[in-house]
Motif scaffolding. Structure first.
Motif, PDB file in Angstrom:
ATOM      1  N   THR B 149      -2.638 -64.013 -53.450  1.00 30.02           N
ATOM      2  CA  THR B 149      -3.478 -63.124 -54.297  1.00 30.02           C
ATOM      3  C   THR B 149      -2.585 -61.783 -54.021  1.00 30.02           C
ATOM      4  N   ARG B 150      -2.400 -61.314 -55.121  1.00 32.67           N
ATOM      5  CA  ARG B 150      -1.911 -59.913 -55.362  1.00 32.67           C
ATOM      6  C   ARG B 150      -2.648 -58.909 -55.915  1.00 32.67           C
ATOM      7  N   GLN B 151      -2.923 -57.767 -55.234  1.00 31.53           N
ATOM      8  CA  GLN B 151      -3.526 -56.486 -55.758  1.00 31.53           C
ATOM      9  C   GLN B 151      -2.907 -55.811 -57.014  1.00 31.53           C
ATOM     10  N   THR B 152      -3.359 -56.197 -58.256  1.00 28.21           N
ATOM     11  CA  THR B 152      -2.670 -55.411 -59.264  1.00 28.21           C
ATOM     12  C   THR B 152      -3.292 -54.304 -59.972  1.00 28.21           C
ATOM     13  N   GLU B 156      -7.645 -58.170 -58.649  1.00 29.73           N
ATOM     14  CA  GLU B 156      -6.702 -59.208 -57.910  1.00 29.73           C
ATOM     15  C   GLU B 156      -6.106 -60.346 -58.980  1.00 29.73           C
TER      16      GLU B 156
END
Lengths: 621, 265
Positions: B149-152, B156
């Motif tokens: 999971t990436r923080q954009t 998320e």
């Protein structure tokens, strides 16, 4: 490969790690084991500012020409790194060999403006050397100060071993030779300092004593020993042609303020503006040789790869061969992707012509520095610029396509009246009106006149050194008057007004004309956490005010009173070449609004002729 | 004509950021008298573009930049002229003419190789990790997908890393170095770790799906922690990331950017 003083974890955490790694293009490499003298040269501000300073580059080059000396650089760690170094007890290090500063023989600090004084304490503190000079031993470097603020070194007297008064080119060899000799003979530090004090230009503050009258003014000032000179005369280079110049200057990785080749064309200024310290202490005006400058321009562009070249002096328009130099630069380099950046020249047909060749007229702005709004006050400060000249210059520029003008003024000048203040926006209005005289179809929309005012700080060795300075609220009130007047102008929508905060200015006033006792405020302020005071994001006025309160030192004593011309001033022991008699004459003429012609028009007998050269002897051979 | 330059960046230069490296090379071109072309206008700039930005702290032996020149010395002369004006920490490895119509370095980047190893330092050496190789195989080959999971900016976002990792294995760094001697790259450019152990990976690189090695390592670290498999934990400051090569993709194959172009005599 060089090992860095900071570990990767720190370097990856802090802002702009490239400030601390050294290894720039043209960095001097020597084996520290192979030299006799290790010299750390410091500009007590952040890397980007310090690296832009020509004086440091000159001294770095000059000192490293000595095979027995290795000169390395030090700048102030930014507050993020400062906190880490304090916490982890990491000693301050040089950029070249990443060695602790405390291992150096000399720590030379250039002192360019008053608001870097807490940064000087930061440098000493992080280096691990005692702040007070008298507590240092041979384990510590000799701390030596130079630069314009040493013309009143007294606020810093307790923290420095030596001040070098004047231009660095003349006496460093003698000083370093003496140091080597003393080390060989196992002299004490005290013996070395006493010997150094006899070299012209060297002021060793610990060898002088001050007593005070009950009212706080100085009763006496003098050396504690007979053989120590009572007066210290400034050092000066009279032949600028054969002095060393850094033709291989350092090229930083990160973008610094002065990211270009800098050609110093001249020292000193013929104008004699009465508020200007540089115009007095660098007398007499001396020019560099045109052919040599051309040669250096080639070499420095080649050795750095910079894409821009700029000229440095106090008043480039007064360089006698400016036309030839500028024409040469344009013809030689303009087609090779090199930008020519012109310093603020006097606006006339010639400067407008060259500016239109090197800048985008629509984007660039013209700069005038009338310094005062009314002709009366301009006469008081001896600023030769007249309204007629400004309107003529601006008019020509507008016809040539410019539409932005910047105007610089000072508020709080001696004798200033409300009328003088109101004249500032009125002058700007006249310039705007001149713009709108151009037919609509021939101009490019609105013009933009930006007025900036700074607050006047009286400086040592100027005719205004005796003048009272405004208090903080008086300054702000004057700015309010100007702002109100701006709003009453017909073309107010074309005018923009900027002014400074006054808190920093009053501190500058205290340190510009302070005596030894204000060193205590400085130390207290540093202990209270003040550093980087010239950076608005770090300046905390409350900490300063409490430092004054805790030390019982009065700002008003240093700033607000008018000094009598008989008073012993803290800097009177320095002989800057310009006589006190001349300054007194100028102070009296100022109050009567009488102008003094510039050095080329007529000699006014300031005293600088004793140096036997420069403008004083032009056309006399 | 268009020229492709390959260079290495190591030592203290790993703390000089991408934009500053561009400025560094602009000035270096002038010091080395490269007949570089300028754009038009009041503030002309050199025609120069870099392949893939390298993060601060990362070393590399496979950096590329393209320039346009009016004329050129031979590649050997140009190489010498450039290396004469370099600082310690930058070596120019290659100077080649690009064929007509070749895509520029930046737009052709498709993948990059990285070597990641424990660096010497105040930290001491990691414990032996015999399980590393096996655990890494299971992490990469054994799983159908590697979800992270990436923080954009929009919150998320879950993505699958697996198709963006083209190779991933544990290697002996010393053996790797011996097998792959590089002309012009100084011995001290890699600060060889206490033990030979490290990671090698080929990951998707470029403007659309850019995978940073740190991302792969932290995903592996999470995997190890979740499964209790092997003692690996990713501690960024203890590891050195070293870029080995940057590739373009042509009809399915990865071609090193330096192989496009020819010698100049």
């Amino acid at each position: 490969m060089r090992k860095l003083a900071l570990n990767d974890e720190i370097l990856l955490k802090i802002d702009k790690p490239a400030r601390y790694i050294g290894n720039e293009v043209n960095m001097v490499r020597k084996d520290p084991e192979e030299v006799d003298v290790r010299f750390a040269i410091c500009f007590p501000d952040v890397y980007e500012i310090g690296m832009s300073h020509l004086g440091i580059q000159i001294l770095y080059d000059m000192l490293n020409r000595r095979p027995d000396t290795y000169c390395e650089r030090v700048y102030s760690p930014w507050p993020d790194l400062h906190a880490i170094m304090k916490e982890q007890k990491i000693p301050l290090f040089t950029l070249e060999t990443q060695s602790p500063v405390r291992e150096m023989d000399f720590l030379g600090i250039t002192i360019q403006y008053e608001m870097c004084y807490t940064n000087i304490l930061q440098i000493l503190d992080l280096s691990g050397t005692p702040l007070y000079a008298t507590e240092r031993t041979w384990e510590d470097p000799i701390v030596i100060g130079g630069g314009p603020c040493t013309y009143n070194p007294e606020p810093l007297a307790d923290f420095f071993d030596i001040f070098y008064i004047g231009e660095g080119e003349t006496r460093y060899d003698e000083l370093l030779d003496l140091y080597k000799e003393c080390k060989e003979k196992n002299c004490s530090r005290q013996e070395f300092l006493e010997a150094a004090a006899k070299i012209p230009g060297m002021y060793v503050p610990a060898l002088y004593e001050v007593t005070y009258h009950e009212d706080g003014t100085i009763a006496s000032f003098g050396p504690v020993k007979e053989e120590i000179p009572a007066r210290v005369k400034k050092e000066i280079v009279m032949d600028l042609t054969d002095t060393p110049y850094p033709t291989k200057p350092l090229v930083p990785y990160i973008k610094v303020t002065q990211d270009r080749v800098v050609l110093e064309i001249m020292r000193g200024c013929i104008r004699g503006c009465r508020f200007c310290q540089a115009g007095m202490i660098y007398r007499p005006t001396r020019e560099r040789n045109l052919e040599q400058l051309k040669q250096w321009a080639y070499e420095m562009l080649k050795n750095t790869g910079h894409e821009e070249i700029s000229l440095s002096s106090l008043s480039s328009s007064d360089y006698t061969r400016l036309k030839e130099l500028v024409t040469f630069l344009i013809e030689e380099f303009k087609g090779k992707g090199i930008n020519i950046s012109l310093p603020s020249l006097r606006i006339d047909a010639f400067s407008l012509d060259v500016m239109s060749k090197v800048q985008d007229v629509r984007k660039s702005s013209l700069t005038f520095a009338p310094e005062a709004g009314s002709q009366r006050l301009r006469d008081v400060i001896n600023k030769g610029l007249t309204e007629e000249v400004i309107l003529e210059g601006a008019g020509q520029a507008f016809e040539g396509g410019w539409q932005k003008v910047k105007l610089y003024f000072m508020l709080g000048l001696p004798t200033e009246t409300e009328e003088d203040m109101r004249e500032i926006p009125r002058l700007a209005e006249k310039i705007a009106e001149r713009y709108y005289e151009i037919p609509k179809d021939k101009r490019n929309g609105k013009c933009q006149i930006t007025i900036s005012t700074s607050f006047f700080v009286p400086k040592p060795f100027t005719p205004f050194q005796w003048a009272p300075m405004c208090r903080r609220d008086e300054f702000l009130e004057r700015a309010r008057v100007v702002n109100e007047e701006v709003k009453q102008q017909l073309n107010r929508k074309s005018l923009k007004y900027n002014w400074h905060e006054a808190d920093v200015t009053v501190l500058e006033g205290v340190f510009a004309r302070g005596d030894r006792r204000v060193g205590r405020v400085l130390l207290k302020a540093y202990e209270n956490g003040c550093i980087f005071d010239s950076w608005t994001e770090f300046f905390v006025n409350e900490k300063w005010l409490s430092a004054f309160q805790e030390t019982g030192i009065s700002m008003d004593f240093y700033n607000s009173r008018e000094r009598s011309t008989d008073e012993i001033l803290p800097w009177d022991f320095i002989d800057c070449g310009v006589s006190k008699e001349f300054l007194k004459r100028e102070w009296e003429k100022a109050q009567r609004g009488i102008v003094t012609p510039n050095c080329r028009m007529q000699c006014s007998g300031c005293g600088a002729m004793q140096f036997e050269g420069g403008v004083c002897f032009e056309n006399k051979n | 004509m268009k020229i492709r330059i390959k260079f290495a960046k190591y030592g203290s230069l790993r703390f000089v950021g991408h934009l500053d490296m561009m400025r560094y090379f602009q000035k270096a071109m002038r010091r080395a008298d490269i007949d570089i072309a300028y754009s038009e206008g009041y503030s002309p700039h050199q025609i120069m573009s870099f392949a893939a930005p390298l993060g601060v702290g990362i070393t590399s032996e496979g950096e590329y930049l393209d320039i346009e020149v009016h004329s050129s010395k031979s590649d050997q002369e140009a190489l010498r002229a450039l290396n004469e004006v370099m600082v310690e920490g930058v070596s120019v490895l290659q100077y080649r003419e690009l064929p007509q119509g070749a895509r520029n370095a930046m737009s052709s980047v498709a993948a990059a190789d990285y070597l990641v190893y424990w660096k010497e330092g105040d930290f001491g050496c990691p414990d032996a990790l015999p399980e590393l190789s096996r655990a890494l195989r299971e992490f990469y080959r054994g799983q159908k997908e590697i979800l992270i999971t990436r923080q954009t900016k929009k919150g998320e976002k879950t993505m699958d890393l697996k198709p963006l990792i083209f190779e991933l294995e544990a290697v002996d760094v010393k053996d790797f170095r011996t097998a792959r001697k590089l002309d012009g790259f100084p011995e001290e450019g890699l600060q060889l770790p206490c033990q030979g152990v490290g990671f090698f990976m080929k990951v998707c690189t470029g403007s659309t799906d850019n995978v940073k090695p740190e991302l792969v390592l932290s995903a592996f670290s999470d995997y190890c922690e979740a499964t209790g498999d092997c003692g690996f934990r990713f501690e960024p400051f203890r590891m050195q990331i070293h870029r080995v090569e940057v590739y373009a993709r042509e009809s399915g194959d990865f071609i090193p950017l330096g192989e496009i172009g020819c010698h100049i005599n």
